[in-house]
Motif scaffolding. Structure first.
Motif, short mmCIF file in Angstrom:
data_model
loop_
_atom_site.label_atom_id
_atom_site.label_comp_id
_atom_site.label_asym_id
_atom_site.label_seq_id
_atom_site.Cartn_x
_atom_site.Cartn_y
_atom_site.Cartn_z
N UNK A 617 -11.37 -28.14 -8.97
CA UNK A 617 -11.70 -27.15 -8.00
C UNK A 617 -13.14 -27.06 -7.88
N UNK A 618 -14.07 -27.51 -9.01
CA UNK A 618 -15.58 -27.41 -8.67
C UNK A 618 -15.97 -28.18 -7.63
N UNK A 619 -15.32 -29.70 -7.74
CA UNK A 619 -15.68 -30.76 -6.56
C UNK A 619 -15.28 -30.11 -5.17
N UNK A 620 -14.13 -29.59 -5.07
CA UNK A 620 -13.63 -28.85 -3.89
C UNK A 620 -14.65 -27.92 -3.39
N UNK A 621 -15.08 -26.98 -4.24
CA UNK A 621 -16.39 -25.88 -3.75
C UNK A 621 -17.27 -26.44 -3.33
N UNK A 622 -17.69 -27.77 -3.93
CA UNK A 622 -18.98 -28.44 -3.71
C UNK A 622 -19.05 -29.04 -2.38
N UNK A 623 -17.70 -29.68 -2.00
CA UNK A 623 -17.46 -30.07 -0.55
C UNK A 623 -17.41 -28.97 0.66
N UNK A 624 -16.90 -28.08 0.04
CA UNK A 624 -16.93 -26.86 1.22
C UNK A 624 -18.64 -26.28 1.29
N UNK A 625 -19.19 -26.29 0.24
CA UNK A 625 -20.52 -25.87 0.33
C UNK A 625 -21.29 -26.95 1.19
N UNK A 626 -21.15 -28.23 0.90
CA UNK A 626 -21.91 -29.12 1.99
C UNK A 626 -21.31 -28.94 3.35
N UNK A 627 -20.17 -28.87 3.48
CA UNK A 627 -19.46 -28.58 5.02
C UNK A 627 -20.08 -27.55 5.50
N UNK A 628 -19.96 -26.42 4.87
CA UNK A 628 -20.77 -25.14 5.39
C UNK A 628 -22.23 -25.28 5.75
N UNK A 629 -22.79 -26.14 4.75
CA UNK A 629 -24.36 -26.49 5.14
C UNK A 629 -24.49 -27.25 6.25
N UNK A 630 -23.40 -28.18 6.51
CA UNK A 630 -23.63 -28.99 7.82
C UNK A 630 -23.29 -28.43 9.08
N UNK A 631 -22.24 -27.48 8.96
CA UNK A 631 -21.89 -26.75 10.12
C UNK A 631 -23.01 -25.51 10.24
N UNK A 632 -24.02 -25.08 9.42
CA UNK A 632 -24.88 -24.03 9.20
C UNK A 632 -24.05 -22.86 9.44
N UNK A 633 -23.27 -22.58 8.40
CA UNK A 633 -22.44 -21.38 8.19
C UNK A 633 -23.12 -20.71 7.08
N UNK A 634 -23.36 -19.53 7.13
CA UNK A 634 -24.00 -18.37 6.01
C UNK A 634 -22.77 -17.99 5.21
N UNK A 635 -22.80 -18.64 4.02
CA UNK A 635 -21.52 -18.12 2.94
C UNK A 635 -21.58 -16.73 2.94
#
Length: 779
Positions: A617-635
């Motif tokens: 689950x930590x790895x999945x959250x890290x991938x989502x963070x990177x994806x949001x960073x790539x898409x420039x989405x404010x978490x």
């Protein structure tokens, strides 16, 4: 059976319809009670409660079985007061009873004859007849005044005739007591004066025994020499001058000597006359001292032993005096009649049965062996304290209350200051008089005195409000009563203990703090290996023992999502195992010729920062963070971020969809509770939910875990409830509430702005490594 309502007097009784006061009238018959037709009906009235009835109705009621008295002596019961009367009314008379079938005119009291009443009043001592016109109800109080004597008859006062209260003149009675020698010393009283309580010494008729009794006892038995019989032989010298009286102690003069010659006519056994013995040559008796001649025959007098069938007689030769003991055996009963046994006649047979009957006092048992006493008088002294509380009862043990203490003082009895006086005679045990003056005693403080003069040894505590320091000298308290000395402010003592390392944690107290050797507070010295406090009980003057650290530390994974609270000693040993594995791997590199710095492997800082291993689950959250960073989405701007939704389990979301209103109310309570505990001064705050079913309690427990709130269930079904407790520093509100997540899930979302990004994410989901679709994440 009885009427509705209570008896009344006056003209209302006479004008009221008597049929309304009973339940005996026929159904449908309703009378107003005020019409002239109803006023002419014949009515009698009860002699006890003065309730009025129709004459015909009360006749029927008196003859009915329901009206008969329960005692079986005849008579009928009044329907109003249940008073039993023997005579049934048969005629219509006026209220005073002088006229039959009275005629009255307009303006007069109905059913009244208009003449003077003349009945005897209800007062006990009133002899004046009633002087008002014939009237219903009881006669009024007598208006005359008479002279009434006081209880003792010395004085008299003018009082209202028939007044039940007694008059007391407050003077000593002075009436002659039963002894005829002393007078009554009680204050004016009713009834017969009590018997004289003075004790006097009395002797028996023969003068051998004396006793102390109340004055006036045995007064009617006094014969000029004694008052009672002691039961012993009289012993007085008879008229012959040679012998003593052998009769029991008696009041009458002693009889003549039974041995006088003129009184003795036969031999001692009574079988032969003396005249015949004189003919045979015996000497004639001249005085009472001369012996009585014996006939020489067997005595033959019946002895007290034996039975109704077999009579034992004296077998001795004719003799003077009493017969000797019987030498035969007889069946005898013991004195109390409990046992029967064959014993020699000369012996008195007594059994071994102990009497268990109560004595006359009703408190003690007889305990005599083979008892023949019938009255069982108690011979013990009562000894109970009298009503005065100073003396004890000296009478023989008795039933009921002891007599009042008759000791009287002839000294004046005053209060402490001497202003209020009670004059003699004063009964024993009388309390000092109450004084209305202020107390004049010396007091410990100099405040004004507000209590009156008193007879108690100690004065009441001073209640004057002052300022006083608390026992630990922390602060000065106001409005403290003067008599209070030990005041606690409620703050911790905080004085330095003898150990030199801690402060007293007790609430403000009196006396010294704990001794040096009794301090049990944990040692606060830091441990050299981890920096946590020692934690062992205070040990001044000795080094800290080498014990495993029991402090709790929080371990985080590298990404910071996972956290776990463990004991410091366990975390250190876990890290040491990890470091040992790392050292082994480095040593294998050294064998290949590489250089290794071992000092960087095991450091004190790393020991404190031992981390957990990240999971999938930590790895999945890290991938989502990177994806949001790539898409420039404010978490932070998206309330449905994966971190917020990960706090709520799937089962909790499913339950919330079923009852969203209940979840919203629970979240509102928990939010208020967490905000109060984080902003307030109290470290903990609790809230108790009302009793609810199992499903709702499960929702509260799951939400409490998401808010970091403690939850405990109490009581049993069906009153089982949940209590949640928020702790400062531990309880935190989530970024997004579960209610908001569910509402967002139920709304229709717009299509994503970039379609090819969704397609790219779908392609990435086919890889072996799991990837979470950002656009499809709802929970």
């Amino acid at each position: 059976m009885g009427p509705a309502g209570e008896g009344r007097t006056g003209e209302e009784l006479a004008t009221e319809d008597p049929m309304k006061t009973t339940k005996m009238h026929k159904q449908g018959k309703k009378n107003s009670g005020t019409s002239p037709k109803e006023r002419k009906k014949a009515i009698p009235s009860c002699l006890n409660c003065y309730h009025v009835f129709h004459l015909n109705c009360i006749k029927k009621w008196a003859r009915s079985p329901a009206s008969q008295a329960d005692d079986g002596n005849g008579g009928w019961r009044c329907p109003a007061c249940q008073n039993v009367e023997a005579r049934v009314p048969v005629s219509y008379t006026c209220f005073c009873g002088k006229f039959t079938n009275p005629e009255w005119h307009h303006g007069e009291i109905p059913h009244s004859c208009g003449e003077m009443c003349g009945k005897k009043r209800s007062g006990l001592d009133c002899n004046h007849p009633c002087n008002i016109l014939c009237h219903p109800g009881p006669c009024p109080q007598c208006p005359a005044f008479v002279n009434k004597a006081c209880l003792c008859g010395k004085t008299s006062q003018t009082v209202r005739c028939g007044q039940p209260a007694s008059i007391c003149c407050n003077q000593v009675c002075g009436a002659e007591l039963n002894c005829g020698q002393h007078t009554c010393e009680q204050v004016c009283h009713s009834g017969v004066c009590p018997p004289c309580q003075l004790r006097t010494k009395q002797v028996c008729y023969c003068g051998m025994v004396s006793q102390e009794v109340l004055c006036g006892t045995n007064k009617e038995n006094f014969d000029g020499f004694g008052h009672f019989s002691c039961g012993k032989p009289c012993g007085k010298l008879l008229d012959c001058g040679n012998h003593d009286c052998q009769q029991p102690c008696h009041s009458a003069p002693c009889q003549s000597c039974p041995r006088l010659p003129q009184l003795v006519s036969s031999c001692p056994c009574g079988q032969t006359p003396l005249a015949k013995l004189l003919e045979l040559g015996d000497v004639e008796r001249r005085s009472c001292t001369d012996p009585i001649p014996s006939c020489g025959k067997t005595c033959g007098k019946p002895l007290p032993c034996g039975s109704s069938v077999t009579i034992h007689v004296c077998e001795n030769i004719c003799h003077e005096g009493s017969c000797g003991p019987c030498s035969l055996m007889s069946t005898a009963k013991c004195r109390c009649g409990f046992k029967t046994k064959e014993v020699p006649c000369e012996l008195e047979f007594t059994c071994d049965k102990r009497c268990n009957k109560k004595r006359s006092c009703g408190r003690h048992k007889c305990t005599e062996v083979c008892c023949v006493d019938k009255e069982h008088r108690c011979a013990l002294i009562c000894g109970y304290k009298l009503n005065c509380g100073l003396h004890r009862c000296q009478d023989l043990c008795h039933r009921g209350n002891c007599q009042p203490c008759w000791q009287t003082s002839f000294d004046e009895l005053t209060c402490y200051c001497g202003e209020t006086v009670i004059y003699p005679p004063i009964s024993c045990g009388t309390n000092p008089p109450e004084c209305k003056n202020l107390c004049t005693r010396t007091h410990d403080c100099d405040h004004p005195v507000f209590h009156n003069c008193h007879s108690e040894e100690k004065c009441p505590p001073c209640t004057y409000l002052t300022k006083k320091w608390c026992m630990g000298n922390h602060e000065q308290r106001s409005n403290i009563p003067c008599h209070l000395s030990d005041i606690s402010c409620g703050l911790p003592c905080n004085k330095a203990l003898p150990c030199g390392m801690h402060q007293c944690q007790r609430m403000c107290h009196r006396g010294p703090c704990l001794a040096e050797s009794s301090c049990q507070q944990p040692c606060a010295a830091p441990r050299p290996e981890c920096g946590h406090p020692c934690g062992v009980s205070c040990h001044p003057g000795s080094p800290c023992p080498r014990t495993p650290c029991s402090a709790k530390v929080v371990l985080h994974c590298d990404c910071g999502r996972r956290k776990e609270t463990v004991i410091c000693a366990e975390a250190a040993s876990s890290y040491q195992r990890t470091a040992a594995i790392a050292v082994a791997s480095k040593l294998s590199d050294m064998q290949l010729g590489d250089s290794v710095d071992i000092g960087q492997l095991i450091t004190k800082k790393e020991m404190k920062q031992a981390r957990l291993q990240c999971d999938k689950e930590c790895a999945a959250l890290e991938r989502n963070r990177r994806l949001a960073e790539a898409l420039q989405i404010d978490e932070s701007a998206d309330p449905f971020h994966i971190r917020s939704s990960s706090k709520y389990s799937d089962s909790l979301k499913e339950d919330a969809r079923k009852d969203l209103k209940f979840v919203s109310e629970v979240e509102e309570e928990m939010k208020n509770l967490v905000e109060l505990v984080n902003k307030g001064k109290q470290p903990k705050r609790s809230h108790c939910f009302p009793p609810m079913n199992r499903e709702h309690r499960k929702i509260i427990h799951d939400l409490a875990e998401a808010y970091g709130v403690e939850s405990v269930s109490y009581d049993s079904e069906p009153k089982r409830n949940v209590v949640v407790t928020a702790v400062r520093g531990k309880s935190v509100c989530p970024n997004s509430t579960l209610t908001a997540l569910i509402e967002r899930e139920m709304t229709v979302r717009a299509p994503p702005p970039i379609a090819h990004l969704r397609q790219q994410i779908r392609q990435n989901s086919s890889r072996e490594e799991p990837v979470i679709d950002y656009f499809d994440v709802q929970d």
